[in-house]
Design a protein around this motif. Structure first.
Motif, PDB file in Angstrom:
ATOM      1  N   ASP A  67       0.747  -1.151  -0.153  1.00  0.00           N
ATOM      2  CA  ASP A  67       0.050  -0.058   0.093  1.00  0.00           C
ATOM      3  C   ASP A  67       0.992   1.168  -0.110  1.00  0.00           C
ATOM      4  N   ILE A  68       0.229   2.130  -0.237  1.00  0.00           N
ATOM      5  CA  ILE A  68       0.986   3.656  -0.268  1.00  0.00           C
ATOM      6  C   ILE A  68       1.001   4.150   1.278  1.00  0.00           C
ATOM      7  N   THR A  69       2.222   4.940   1.395  1.00  0.00           N
ATOM      8  CA  THR A  69       2.387   5.017   2.993  1.00  0.00           C
ATOM      9  C   THR A  69       2.129   6.503   3.257  1.00  0.00           C
ATOM     10  N   SER A  70       1.604   7.351   2.469  1.00  0.00           N
ATOM     11  CA  SER A  70       1.083   8.904   2.591  1.00  0.00           C
ATOM     12  C   SER A  70      -0.368   8.926   2.551  1.00  0.00           C
ATOM     13  N   ASP A  71      -0.845  10.050   3.111  1.00  0.00           N
ATOM     14  CA  ASP A  71      -2.178  10.538   2.981  1.00  0.00           C
ATOM     15  C   ASP A  71      -2.346  11.272   1.783  1.00  0.00           C
ATOM     16  N   ILE A  72      -3.806  10.738   1.223  1.00  0.00           N
ATOM     17  CA  ILE A  72      -4.075  11.236  -0.062  1.00  0.00           C
ATOM     18  C   ILE A  72      -5.150  12.314  -0.030  1.00  0.00           C
ATOM     19  N   GLU A  73      -5.720  12.568   1.201  1.00  0.00           N
ATOM     20  CA  GLU A  73      -6.953  13.329   1.587  1.00  0.00           C
ATOM     21  C   GLU A  73      -6.635  14.730   0.935  1.00  0.00           C
ATOM     22  N   ASN A  74      -7.749  15.102   0.257  1.00  0.00           N
ATOM     23  CA  ASN A  74      -7.864  16.232  -0.719  1.00  0.00           C
ATOM     24  C   ASN A  74      -6.782  16.227  -1.821  1.00  0.00           C
ATOM     25  N   GLN A  86     -10.681   5.542  -3.160  1.00  0.00           N
ATOM     26  CA  GLN A  86     -11.745   6.483  -3.158  1.00  0.00           C
ATOM     27  C   GLN A  86     -12.273   6.869  -1.799  1.00  0.00           C
ATOM     28  N   LYS A  87     -12.003   5.662  -0.974  1.00  0.00           N
ATOM     29  CA  LYS A  87     -12.432   5.712   0.328  1.00  0.00           C
ATOM     30  C   LYS A  87     -11.505   6.531   1.007  1.00  0.00           C
ATOM     31  N   LYS A  88     -10.509   7.035   0.756  1.00  0.00           N
ATOM     32  CA  LYS A  88      -9.465   8.018   1.394  1.00  0.00           C
ATOM     33  C   LYS A  88      -9.645   9.303   1.319  1.00  0.00           C
ATOM     34  N   ASN A  89     -10.743   9.556   0.723  1.00  0.00           N
ATOM     35  CA  ASN A  89     -11.270  11.035   0.494  1.00  0.00           C
ATOM     36  C   ASN A  89     -10.124  12.051  -0.162  1.00  0.00           C
ATOM     37  N   PRO A  90      -9.941  11.521  -1.309  1.00  0.00           N
ATOM     38  CA  PRO A  90      -9.120  12.595  -2.161  1.00  0.00           C
ATOM     39  C   PRO A  90      -9.843  13.228  -2.840  1.00  0.00           C
ATOM     40  N   ALA A  91      -9.354  14.549  -3.560  1.00  0.00           N
ATOM     41  CA  ALA A  91     -10.472  15.601  -3.845  1.00  0.00           C
ATOM     42  C   ALA A  91     -10.704  14.789  -5.347  1.00  0.00           C
TER      43      ALA A  91
END
Ligand code: PRP
Length: 177
Positions: free
Chosen positions: A84-91, A115-120
């Protein structure tokens, strides 16, 4: 093993430049986060990233490995995130990059997962698209080339983990051909 060129280095360079121009335009002013799907995407992705630089885009980058599980040689069609990725993709304006879109299972799974990780927003980009193999209605936002249902190698794509280093795309031929 015999193979013949399907897409030359020159054709690749021209098309990848066009694609990146589009991506750079669409991602203008956004916080761009690129996710590559290992292993096949690494060559395409490295060309894409260096061209994004030309367009003054400075994306964050991470990789995932998606694996199908179940036993036997025939794919069960079920997938899991092996790396998995290790950073936050929110927004973030997320771009998932893969070498080839075949059945569509890998990208559909990855898109739903992130999609579940709330990207823009989430866009997908593939170097090759084999629409004849699709088992769902997945469509990539950016496509390099649409190709027929042939076994291709090179530019990151493999046969038994070999030939990824070819700088062009080739089709494997039957020994008789
Ligand atoms: C290939 C390719 C895509 C996936 C596409 O990966 O790199 O990730 O299959 O197929 P799909 O649309 O049918 O899901 P592969 O499993 O061969 O692994 P690799 O990238 O490590 O070679």
């Amino acid at each position: 093993m015999k193979f013949e060129t399907l897409i030359s280095e020159k054709e690749i360079a021209t098309r990848v430049k066009e694609l990146v121009k589009e991506i750079a335009k669409d991602s203008k002013g956004k916080d761009l986060f690129v996710i590559g799907i290992l292993k096949g995407s690494f060559v395409f992705l490295s060309d894409l990233l260096r061209l994004l630089y030309v367009h003054e885009r400075h994306p964050s980058l991470d990789f995932i490995t998606v694996e199908s599980y179940g036993s036997g040689k025939v794919s069960s069609g079920k997938l899991k995130m092996l790396r998995d990725i290790t950073s936050d993709i929110e927004n973030k304006w997320v771009l998932i990059v893969d070498d080839i879109l075949d059945t569509g299972r890998t990208l559909a799974f990855a898109k739903e997962y992130f999609q579940k990780k709330n990207p823009a927003s989430i866009k997908t980009c593939v170097f090759l698209d084999k629409p004849d193999k699709r088992v769902n209605n997945f469509k990539a936002d950016y496509v390099g080339f649409e190709i027929p249902d042939k076994f291709v190698i090179g530019y990151g794509m493999d046969y038994d983990n070999l030939f990824r280093e070819l700088p062009y795309v080739a089709v494997l031929l039957d020994e008789k051909e």
